[in-house]
Design a protein around this motif. Structure first.
Motif, PDB file in Angstrom:
ATOM      1  N   GLU A 142      -4.315  -3.392  -2.347  1.00  0.00           N
ATOM      2  CA  GLU A 142      -3.399  -2.422  -1.745  1.00  0.00           C
ATOM      3  C   GLU A 142      -2.639  -1.610  -2.793  1.00  0.00           C
ATOM      4  N   GLY A 143      -2.780  -1.953  -4.061  1.00  0.00           N
ATOM      5  CA  GLY A 143      -2.204  -1.116  -5.102  1.00  0.00           C
ATOM      6  C   GLY A 143      -1.114  -1.731  -5.937  1.00  0.00           C
ATOM      7  N   ASP A 165       0.818  -1.208   0.000  1.00  0.00           N
ATOM      8  CA  ASP A 165       0.000   0.000   0.000  1.00  0.00           C
ATOM      9  C   ASP A 165       0.853   1.260   0.000  1.00  0.00           C
ATOM     10  N   SER A 218       2.907   1.585  -3.491  1.00  0.00           N
ATOM     11  CA  SER A 218       2.076   1.977  -4.630  1.00  0.00           C
ATOM     12  C   SER A 218       1.917   3.492  -4.749  1.00  0.00           C
ATOM     13  N   TRP A 234      -3.084  -7.948  -1.995  1.00  0.00           N
ATOM     14  CA  TRP A 234      -2.010  -7.095  -2.514  1.00  0.00           C
ATOM     15  C   TRP A 234      -2.472  -6.267  -3.717  1.00  0.00           C
TER      16      TRP A 234
END
Length: 426
Positions: free
Chosen positions: A267-268, A231, A234, A264
């Motif tokens: 989360e970006g 996160d 990203s 994941w």
């Protein structure tokens, strides 16, 4: 010369016409059968065997199965055992492989008669399980997925990675060497035990091809440690290639610390790479999930053709992803109580003890996480006799004992296991 026994040696064409040899040729190939006959004939000419024994000798040289690979009973308690072929396929996957062994529509649209997207059903099954992904791609193993991703995104550029994630996997293969083989340059950040977001931020620049987040799935680091999550990575503006390794598509309550593709991606992560034959429980494969434009970039890269999977892998993968819970997850979720009755029944039949043991996930998944269970305790010397028996049984040797753990043994194999144990005990 009329009394020469060598004149009684059967001719090759005569033996090949024998229904037994004809059946063997169908199973093993005519050349292999002919070679066995020739060897037996030579033995008869040299006087090692009688001419009348040529047929029997040649047939005995035929393998019992078309492949030299032997099915074994995994009684180690290690679920994803690399040396034993990792994940056992589900019945649905085995059926799918058998059905796909002939001609299939793997890359053909039966409705239009035109070429179609290769393995579309398997890819659609993956996207249904991971709706966060815009697209999917399947290659021949997990390392290949990572190589393809870094080649397509960072060849001639930098791959930014934490020093604490420069792992070595099985058989001595190391992540730095794998990345270097793609033509990318490694940009290591942080220290072995602690890496911070600022370390990545200072490294990301015009030469950055991607940021690599590699889950160190085959070891655990504890103590004074810190890492950076997907996160946070990203937010740095560079594509994030996140390698979860083990192949979980969604969170698994039994293994709460093991990363999964859905989390994941939420989360970006730009793309997630994973194995298909570890915790996913399917055939050996490398899976890429994520941003549609990036996945398409990987699919169009020339290297993708060299890493392409065949129809059997696609069939098994589809059946695994869309089908019932695979054996791997059933074995991981099994508790000591789940195998207690079976274990005690076999132990009582042998007159031996049952002990508490901890199984393992294996295959680089969930290192150090015990799977509580129980095993039949036998003398250590029994382990070798079990391996050399029929069927071969692979058990674990620990603390001077041979431990037979039923966690990974299908219940229909219990009687065969008991017979093998009796034979090994003499």
């Amino acid at each position: 010369m009329s009394d020469d026994p060598r004149r009684r040696i059967p001719r090759t064409d005569t033996l090949l016409a024998d229904p037994r040899f004809a059946a063997a040729a169908e199973r093993h190939g005519r050349d292999r059968v002919r070679a066995a006959i020739t060897t037996a004939q030579e033995a008869a000419r040299s006087g090692e065997i009688a001419p009348e024994d040529v047929a029997g000798q040649a047939l005995s040289r035929m393998p019992a199965a078309p492949s030299s690979l032997r099915r074994v009973i995994n009684a180690t308690g290690v679920v994803v055992h690399t040396n034993l072929g990792r994940a056992p396929l589900s019945e649905a996957a085995v059926e799918a492989v058998a059905a796909a062994a002939g001609y299939t529509d793997v890359e053909f649209d039966l409705a239009t008669g035109a070429r179609a997207r290769r393995g579309a059903a398997a890819l659609d099954a993956l996207l249904e399980r991971v709706p966060e992904a815009g697209s999917a791609l399947v290659v021949n193993n997990g390392a290949a997925a990572l190589v393809l991703a870094t080649t397509a995104l960072a060849q001639g550029k930098e791959v930014v990675v934490s020093r604490g994630e420069l792992i070595e996997i099985g058989d001595g293969f190391r992540l730095p060497e794998l990345i270097a083989s793609t033509g990318a340059r490694l940009r290591e950040v942080g220290t072995t035990n602690r890496t911070h977001l600022r370390d990545y931020a200072e490294a990301v620049g015009p030469d950055t091809g991607c940021i690599l987040k590699a889950h160190p799935s085959n070891f655990a680091m504890t103590g004074f440690t810190s890492g950076v999550g997907v996160d946070e990575l990203s937010t740095l503006g560079a594509p994030v290639v996140a390698d979860i390794g083990s192949g979980l598509l969604a969170p698994e309550p039994t293994l709460p610390a093991e990363p999964d593709a859905r989390t994941w991606l939420r989360e970006g992560a730009s793309i997630v790479t994973a194995s298909g034959d570890k915790l996913l429980g399917g055939p050996q494969a490398g899976i890429v999930l994520g941003d549609a434009a990036i996945v398409e970039r990987l699919r169009r890269h020339p290297l993708a053709r060299a890493l392409r999977v065949d129809k059997l892998t696609l069939a098994a993968l589809e059946a695994t992803v869309a089908g019932p819970t695979p054996p791997v997850l059933r074995a991981i979720r099994a508790t000591a109580n789940d195998v207690a009755h079976r274990t005690r029944r076999i132990a009582e039949a042998l007159g031996t003890d049952v002990v508490e043991v901890d199984g393992r996930v294996g295959g680089g998944g969930a290192p150090g996480i015990p799977l509580s269970g129980m095993a039949i305790a036998l003398p250590a010397a029994v382990a070798e006799r079990l391996r050399l028996g029929t069927p071969p049984v692979v058990a674990r040797v620990a603390d001077g004992r041979c431990l037979v753990d039923l966690r990974c043994v299908p219940e229909p194999d219990d009687d065969a296991l008991l017979d093998a144990l009796r034979a090994a005990l003499g």
